[in-house]
Design a protein around this motif. Structure first.
Motif, PDB file in Angstrom:
ATOM      1  N   THR A  12      10.483  15.326  -9.913  1.00 21.60           N
ATOM      2  CA  THR A  12      11.345  14.770  -8.863  1.00 21.60           C
ATOM      3  C   THR A  12      11.013  13.315  -8.526  1.00 21.60           C
ATOM      4  N   GLY A  13      10.064  12.717  -9.247  1.00 24.67           N
ATOM      5  CA  GLY A  13       9.791  11.288  -9.053  1.00 24.67           C
ATOM      6  C   GLY A  13       8.845  10.986  -7.903  1.00 24.67           C
ATOM      7  N   LEU A  14       8.077  11.989  -7.457  1.00 20.39           N
ATOM      8  CA  LEU A  14       7.131  11.768  -6.351  1.00 20.39           C
ATOM      9  C   LEU A  14       5.964  10.876  -6.773  1.00 20.39           C
ATOM     10  N   TYR A  15       5.570  10.993  -8.035  1.00 21.80           N
ATOM     11  CA  TYR A  15       4.377  10.281  -8.501  1.00 21.80           C
ATOM     12  C   TYR A  15       4.751   9.067  -9.341  1.00 21.80           C
ATOM     13  N   ASP A  16       3.884   8.075  -9.326  1.00 25.01           N
ATOM     14  CA  ASP A  16       4.193   6.847 -10.056  1.00 25.01           C
ATOM     15  C   ASP A  16       3.268   6.608 -11.240  1.00 25.01           C
ATOM     16  N   GLY A  17       2.379   7.518 -11.540  1.00 28.10           N
ATOM     17  CA  GLY A  17       1.509   7.357 -12.700  1.00 28.10           C
ATOM     18  C   GLY A  17       0.137   6.808 -12.343  1.00 28.10           C
ATOM     19  N   SER A  18       0.016   6.124 -11.180  1.00 29.48           N
ATOM     20  CA  SER A  18      -1.283   5.540 -10.805  1.00 29.48           C
ATOM     21  C   SER A  18      -2.322   6.632 -10.545  1.00 29.48           C
ATOM     22  N   GLU A  19      -1.849   7.864 -10.234  1.00 28.39           N
ATOM     23  CA  GLU A  19      -2.768   8.968  -9.956  1.00 28.39           C
ATOM     24  C   GLU A  19      -3.649   9.291 -11.155  1.00 28.39           C
ATOM     25  N   ARG A  20      -3.160   8.977 -12.358  1.00 29.68           N
ATOM     26  CA  ARG A  20      -3.887   9.380 -13.570  1.00 29.68           C
ATOM     27  C   ARG A  20      -5.267   8.739 -13.664  1.00 29.68           C
ATOM     28  N   GLU A  21      -5.380   7.519 -13.115  1.00 31.24           N
ATOM     29  CA  GLU A  21      -6.701   6.874 -13.126  1.00 31.24           C
ATOM     30  C   GLU A  21      -7.414   7.041 -11.780  1.00 31.24           C
ATOM     31  N   ASN A  22      -6.637   7.229 -10.728  1.00 33.86           N
ATOM     32  CA  ASN A  22      -7.220   7.253  -9.377  1.00 33.86           C
ATOM     33  C   ASN A  22      -7.752   8.617  -8.947  1.00 33.86           C
ATOM     34  N   CYS A  23      -7.242   9.674  -9.600  1.00 35.93           N
ATOM     35  CA  CYS A  23      -7.669  11.019  -9.204  1.00 35.93           C
ATOM     36  C   CYS A  23      -8.672  11.571 -10.210  1.00 35.93           C
ATOM     37  N   ALA A  24      -9.738  12.149  -9.680  1.00 34.09           N
ATOM     38  CA  ALA A  24     -10.729  12.771 -10.562  1.00 34.09           C
ATOM     39  C   ALA A  24     -11.094  14.130  -9.993  1.00 34.09           C
ATOM     40  N   ASP A  25     -11.520  15.038 -10.855  1.00 33.55           N
ATOM     41  CA  ASP A  25     -11.944  16.356 -10.384  1.00 33.55           C
ATOM     42  C   ASP A  25     -13.400  16.299  -9.921  1.00 33.55           C
TER      43      ASP A  25
END
Lengths: 433, 433
Positions: free
Chosen positions: A145-158
């Motif tokens: 639905t377009g909520l995310y912009d892709g920046s989460e891939r580097e900013n989020c870690a487990d």
């Protein structure tokens, strides 16, 4: 007009639920966290299964898996149904997986019974909804639905420090984003994976999700089906109450600024007001910490969380602001300092009125007991509701238990939900409604 | 009859307080834990100082240090005064040390001014009261009064696993217990240590302790002296409240068994009842833990502590039993399960009425403002109170702060306490009362 759907054999769905539950990390219940081997394997299994059932299979580059039954008349818009395939740690067999297994079974049944639909139907198995591995939720439906912009891939870690992007890459995902629209829809040969497509979809005509209630309302009222009218909006706050730490023996009651006694008054006021407000408002303090936390020292500071939900934005807003005023009054009267830190604010998501009416009509036609209700829990549907007509169907959860190996819904109850889901998909995709 | 004591020069005491504060482990404030090098050195220093002032010095085998001024008429009974020399971690300069420094100064002043007393006077510097290193309290006065049986030496260990016995041995203590009675009293030559004697004493005629209040009652009422009527008895409980953990979003308010909301009602009831009961009753919950402690989960279990104190045993008992009944009612009404685990029960220790009257008379003679009060904190005196006439004198604590580097009492306030202590020792030991 074709014969309406009355009873859908549930055996295929129950077997598929068993099969899905086998994809789990070791330990009690089902543990299937995003981008882990068991997650990868279950999504691959679903692709093969759906391809085997004659659906056109596709996956997007965040790992959402789709199975399509192309319509004879309308193909540029899709009626989407499904749920999420991930679980919490030591979760149950039904949360998410039920909606996926029922959707696959419904499409197979419809195709076998009625042939090609007029409008395109699609099953989705969303990659993630729970937020159990990475500090985000709705990663599947949010990408669609377009909520995310892709920046989460580097900013989020487990918890181990693995970034979302690295976890995706380990599953062969996310590497090559092709900005391909829905028109580029590719058919997968032999159920093979085609993790190539941008997840954003602009072709969803309606979204229908079948889910266990995860609450005790249906069980307490002995009803088979819940027709969700809205998914509650949520406000979360972190509250800090500061008083004066002092000697529990030498400080008379009249000379105390006890942060815990003040917090207790706030919690009771919250409960009293929430009960007075009535359903569907719920208000909860789930975490509370006391400092210094020593038996013989009057608490100098307390921190606690607030989680307040309602299906109507105005009511939610009004209740929250009234409570925060009352907290401030209590603090002021007791000489305590109050700090409020807003943590989360989601808007209530009303379901589509016509779809709700259609669901109620189906329940009546099928002779199923049902009620309208609000979902206090969040679901993928809330991301679709602002964008397209959306609906949710609930079935009972035994004891209201969820996110636990003890999660349970009987085969008969699961079958009832499947019957309603199949019927609405039939009405939407096979009839000139 | 000799001239009564009016004003005792406080300079010697203030200097001694400075000297004692220098014996500390590194870090803020004063840290002097039992059987540490700084503890050993301060007790040795006190023996040398008292010997230098002409007192007969003795230490027992747990490390309590005594300085005696033998009477001319009565020598088989001793009027004992002093306090404890240990501190909490990062404590203040006055808690305990003040009572020791004032006692040394008072005996020196009395001897210099009035010569030999009729009755024997003795200063004590108790080895331990706070319970800051080992999991026991009153190790000094408890050994003198026969509270301990010696088994603690192997059964108690500090956070590093060092047993009490091993820590004693490191200070040259505890090795050779000679069951010598008070009659074997040995004079120490040149202030040397004689750690040989059993600590149990059966020759104490009266015990008088001067101490900072560690509360804000005297400061708030702008009074110089507190005449303690009783040391409060204490009841401590661990309370466990069990409800049902459930989803914060999907569980309506009316279907909850929220352990935290129930606990909040108990804490407010406790506060309300304690305020209604009035001074000197105090009731405190200092620690509270919530399980599972997750913002979006209704608390299934809460554990909290109760600390309730009163100077009268009957009132304490009655209040506790009323509160526990009320807690049970609240739990029952809410469908919660209540468990109560008693943790501690100490009896209130009333001070000797005649000594209290004598102290009030002295305050009047010296023109000092004073009040009767209850000590909510525990003190060595409570171990003597059941065995011999005992009394306590309080001086104000700025802001009620104690167990902190910020602990403070002004030189004038310290001097006032010294004046009252010296006067009562004079009346008890120098007059034919």
């Amino acid at each position: 007009m074709k014969q309406p759907v009355r009873h859908v054999p549930a055996g295929e769905m129950l077997k598929l639920l068993d099969e899905l539950a086998a994809f789990s990390a070791p330990g009690p219940g089902v543990t299937r966290l995003l981008y882990t081997p068991e997650w990868y394997r279950v999504q691959h299994f679903l692709q093969e299964r759906m391809a085997g059932l004659g659906l056109e299979v596709r996956a997007d580059e965040v790992g959402n898996v789709f199975g399509r039954l192309t319509g004879s008349k309308v193909t540029d818009k899709v009626i989407l149904t499904g749920s999420h395939i991930d679980t919490v740690v030591s979760g149950g067999r039904y949360d998410g997986a039920y909606g996926v297994a029922a959707a696959v079974t419904a499409l197979h049944y419809l195709q076998m019974t009625f042939g090609q639909p007029l409008r395109t139907l699609e099953v989705v198995s969303f990659c993630e909804e729970e937020g159990s591995r990475f500090p985000l939720t709705f990663w599947g439906s949010g990408n669609v639905t377009g909520l995310y912009d892709g920046s989460e891939r580097e900013n989020c870690a487990d918890a181990e420090g693995v970034t979302l992007g690295a976890a995706m890459a380990a599953c062969g995902l996310g590497g090559s984003i092709e900005a391909s629209g829905a028109g580029d829809y590719n058919t997968s040969e032999s159920g093979g994976t085609a993790f190539l497509h941008s997840p954003v979809r602009n072709d969803i005509a309606a979204y229908i999700e079948l889910h266990i209630e995860q609450g005790i309302i249906l069980e307490r009222s002995s009803l088979e089906i819940g027709v969700v009218q809205a998914i509650a909006g949520q406000r979360r706050y972190r509250v800090k109450v500061c008083g004066t730490a002092n000697h529990a023996g030498t400080t008379p009651m009249g000379l105390r600024q006890d942060a815990l006694a003040g917090s207790a008054e706030m919690l009771l006021a919250l409960e009293r007001s929430a009960v007075a407000e009535g359903d569907p408002l719920v208000a909860t303090t789930g975490r509370l910490e006391v400092y210094p936390g020593t038996p013989n020292v009057i608490p100098g500071e307390v921190q606690f969380t607030l989680d307040i939900r309602h299906s109507e934005a105005v009511m939610l807003e009004r209740f929250c602001s009234r409570m925060l005023d009352e907290f401030a009054d209590i603090a002021g009267r007791r000489g305590l300092i109050l700090e409020l830190l807003p943590q989360l604010a989601t808007t209530p998501a009303p379901m589509d009125t016509e779809l709700c009416m259609l669901l109620e009509q189906i329940c009546q036609e099928q002779g199923r007991s049902y009620r309208s209700m609000v979902s206090g829990a969040g679901h993928d549907t809330q991301l679709f509701a602002p964008r397209c007509p959306s609906a949710m169907i609930f079935v009972p959860s035994r004891g209201g238990i969820s996110h636990s190996p003890d999660e349970y819904t009987s085969p008969e109850e699961l079958a009832a939900g499947l019957g309603v889901l199949t019927a609405i998909l039939y009405k939407l995709a096979y009839t000139e409604n």
